[in-house]
Design a protein around this motif. Structure first.
Motif, mmCIF file in Angstrom:
data_model
loop_
_atom_site.group_PDB
_atom_site.id
_atom_site.type_symbol
_atom_site.label_atom_id
_atom_site.label_comp_id
_atom_site.label_asym_id
_atom_site.label_seq_id
_atom_site.Cartn_x
_atom_site.Cartn_y
_atom_site.Cartn_z
ATOM 1 N N VAL A 137 -10.972 -3.436 -18.357
ATOM 2 C CA VAL A 137 -11.671 -3.156 -17.112
ATOM 3 C C VAL A 137 -13.086 -3.728 -17.185
ATOM 4 O O VAL A 137 -13.685 -3.788 -18.266
ATOM 5 N N GLN A 138 -13.603 -4.158 -16.029
ATOM 6 C CA GLN A 138 -14.979 -4.644 -15.964
ATOM 7 C C GLN A 138 -15.570 -4.318 -14.596
ATOM 8 O O GLN A 138 -14.926 -4.529 -13.571
ATOM 9 N N ALA A 139 -16.796 -3.784 -14.628
ATOM 10 C CA ALA A 139 -17.540 -3.559 -13.390
ATOM 11 C C ALA A 139 -18.600 -4.659 -13.257
ATOM 12 O O ALA A 139 -18.422 -5.622 -12.530
ATOM 13 N N THR A 140 -19.699 -4.528 -14.020
ATOM 14 C CA THR A 140 -20.758 -5.539 -13.957
ATOM 15 C C THR A 140 -20.701 -6.532 -15.114
ATOM 16 O O THR A 140 -21.264 -7.617 -15.019
ATOM 17 N N GLY A 141 -20.095 -6.148 -16.230
ATOM 18 C CA GLY A 141 -20.039 -7.035 -17.392
ATOM 19 C C GLY A 141 -21.273 -6.994 -18.259
ATOM 20 O O GLY A 141 -21.429 -7.817 -19.161
ATOM 21 N N HIS A 142 -22.167 -6.007 -18.046
ATOM 22 C CA HIS A 142 -23.340 -5.899 -18.919
ATOM 23 C C HIS A 142 -22.935 -5.561 -20.355
ATOM 24 O O HIS A 142 -23.584 -5.979 -21.305
ATOM 25 N N GLY A 143 -21.879 -4.787 -20.498
ATOM 26 C CA GLY A 143 -21.442 -4.379 -21.831
ATOM 27 C C GLY A 143 -20.318 -5.226 -22.376
ATOM 28 O O GLY A 143 -19.630 -4.814 -23.321
ATOM 29 N N ALA A 144 -20.123 -6.397 -21.824
ATOM 30 C CA ALA A 144 -19.013 -7.256 -22.254
ATOM 31 C C ALA A 144 -19.381 -7.979 -23.543
ATOM 32 O O ALA A 144 -19.960 -9.060 -23.521
ATOM 33 N N VAL A 145 -19.051 -7.374 -24.667
ATOM 34 C CA VAL A 145 -19.411 -7.963 -25.958
ATOM 35 C C VAL A 145 -18.250 -8.693 -26.609
ATOM 36 O O VAL A 145 -18.449 -9.471 -27.543
ATOM 37 N N ARG A 146 -17.032 -8.456 -26.133
ATOM 38 C CA ARG A 146 -15.859 -9.156 -26.656
ATOM 39 C C ARG A 146 -15.026 -9.685 -25.486
ATOM 40 O O ARG A 146 -14.815 -8.982 -24.500
ATOM 41 N N PRO A 147 -14.522 -10.915 -25.577
ATOM 42 C CA PRO A 147 -13.750 -11.465 -24.466
ATOM 43 C C PRO A 147 -12.364 -10.833 -24.353
ATOM 44 O O PRO A 147 -11.750 -10.454 -25.350
ATOM 45 N N VAL A 148 -11.882 -10.721 -23.137
ATOM 46 C CA VAL A 148 -10.512 -10.310 -22.865
ATOM 47 C C VAL A 148 -9.657 -11.565 -22.889
ATOM 48 O O VAL A 148 -9.891 -12.499 -22.113
ATOM 49 N N THR A 149 -8.691 -11.600 -23.781
ATOM 50 C CA THR A 149 -7.797 -12.749 -23.911
ATOM 51 C C THR A 149 -6.369 -12.283 -23.657
ATOM 52 O O THR A 149 -5.834 -11.467 -24.409
ATOM 53 N N GLY A 150 -5.773 -12.788 -22.591
ATOM 54 C CA GLY A 150 -4.437 -12.325 -22.215
ATOM 55 C C GLY A 150 -4.500 -10.966 -21.535
ATOM 56 O O GLY A 150 -5.572 -10.405 -21.294
#
Length: 455
Positions: free
Chosen positions: A72-85
């Motif tokens: 899940v992603q809202a703003t992506g501020h906490g996106a520290v690892r990529p979602v793959t698949g």
């Protein structure tokens, strides 16, 4: 959008799935998966732009039929690892906010940012326990604990949560609170997104209409004086004053005031819940520590809370990690300066010392899984998040963080840590309880992206 493979066709045929659906190659796919942390590039098999809780539940159930993990992603501020698949559910379209001024509560849907909450609550003389930037999403920040500029007085944002609406791995939409599925309610408040997708959250507000605060920028050449003064000064502050100090390597951009463009500076951040006269008295030792480039600490309405940290608004690529300290010693300061002070050229954007304690050390009225209580300070490092610089950023970060630490950590400041390091944020009993609840509600590890407790 082009014709979809059978997998995505099955999802779009669901009658409650009102939001758009994208697969790689579709127009709009890249924009839909983009994160605020531009270093993290998601590449899911399918993206669902949820518009309501029913969209989220339908998407999770569909993923179950396909055997896909869900992120899940809202703003992506906490996106520290990529979602793959797998399946990515974006919640930015879920942006409803409601306020009950009499009860001093607010409810925010999954995609709401703190700015929207502040705009809705400020006219009532109320404030949420938001973070350093009002552009950050409410849900992700709160599920990670949330230690913001009012934290020393009022505690973590998660401590003020009243109820949560969440979709679990079986696709069920549940409303949980202290009296309903209390174990799950405990785990979600502090355990991040490991137990489901939160579709809305209700939380208490505090009576704060304004504050004495802002920031003071000192020349980087005086970083040693500022940091040593801060370590002595901050330890004796009342809990009504929340502070941090950061060493910043600022870009040469027109949006910045002239003295700060392309500069290395020490930035003192202040939020004091009191008047200007007492605030000035408390702040005097730091104002005397070094000459200021800019001093904009003053009485402000709560709606101006972003003036404390002045975090960047536009997406940036970052690579980050933090630890907790019992105290800031002279050795701590010297190690930070030796590794990334003004005399060295390193791809480190920010090093922050944040004063904790006070309300951040007290247990909440309703226990939760927030980690890191009892520490005196956090030490947090952000480096340039481009792949070719990752080895250098990690090596310098290691040197900065190789100081005397205390057990535990703040999950929102854990950055790229893997499951084993993330679990070390909690004491053994809480760690075991989190894993038991994870197995009970997500036995097949559907929610395994981001800051996952199980690999």
């Amino acid at each position: 959008m082009r014709d979809r493979a059978p997998m995505t066709t099955a999802l779009t045929d669901l009658p409650v799935a009102a939001g758009p659906v994208f697969v790689p190659g579709d127009e709009g796919y890249a924009a839909e998966v983009a994160s605020w942390n531009a270093a993290t590039i998601h590449e899911p098999l399918v993206v669902v732009g949820a518009t309501c809780a029913e969209d989220v539940a339908a998407a999770v159930r569909w993923a179950g039929t396909q055997g896909l993990p869900v992120a899940v992603q809202a703003t992506g501020h906490g996106a520290v690892r990529p979602v793959t698949g797998g399946l990515l559910i974006t919640t930015g379209r879920m942006n409803e906010v409601s306020v009950d001024p009499a009860a001093r509560t607010a409810r925010a849907a999954a995609g709401v940012r703190w700015a929207q909450v502040i705009e809705a609550t400020a006219p009532h003389g109320l404030a949420p326990l938001n973070g350093s930037s009002s552009h950050v999403g409410v849900v992700g920040y709160t599920l990670g604990g949330g230690a913001g500029p009012l934290g020393r007085r009022y505690g973590f944002a998660a401590d003020h949560v009243r109820s949560i609406e969440i979709v679990t791995a079986d696709g069920a939409l549940r409303t949980i609170d202290a009296g309903h599925e209390a174990d799950l309610f405990w785990a979600v408040r502090g355990g991040k997104g490991n137990f489901g997708i939160v579709t809305s959250i209700e939380f208490g507000l505090v009576e704060v209409a304004g504050f004495f605060g802002g920031g003071i920028y000192f020349p980087g050449t005086h970083a040693a004086e500022v940091l040593h003064a801060y370590r002595e000064w901050s330890a004796g502050l009342p809990e009504e004053m929340s502070t941090s100090v950061a060493l910043l390597r600022l870009p040469d951009l027109p949006v910045l005031p002239e003295p700060l463009r392309g500069a290395f500076v020490a930035h003192l951040r202040v939020a004091y819940l009191g008047g200007a006269e007492e605030g000035d008295r408390l702040l005097a030792p730091m104002r005397a520590a070094a000459p200021a480039l800019i001093d904009d600490v003053q009485m402000l309405p709560y709606a101006a809370i972003d003036a404390v940290h002045r975090d960047p608004v536009d997406p940036v690529p970052s690579r980050e990690r933090g630890v907790l300290l019992g105290e800031v010693t002279a050795e701590t300061v010297e190690r930070v300066l030796a590794a990334a002070g003004p005399q060295v050229d390193v791809p480190i954007v920010m090093i922050e010392l944040r004063h904790l304690g006070g309300g951040l050390a007290r247990p909440p009225a309703v226990p939760n899984a927030v980690s890191g209580r009892g520490a005196g300070y956090s030490l947090f490092v952000i480096g340039v998040g481009v792949p070719e610089l990752a080895p250098v950023v990690d090596a310098v970060t290691d040197r900065i963080l190789s100081v005397d630490t205390v057990p535990g950590g703040l999950i929102n400041f854990s950055g790229h840590a893997g499951p084993e390091a993330l679990l070390a944020n909690w004491a053994p009993a809480d760690r075991d309880r989190l894993l038991r609840i994870k197995r009970a509600y997500d036995p097949t590890n559907v929610f395994s992206s981001g800051q996952a407790l199980v690999g």
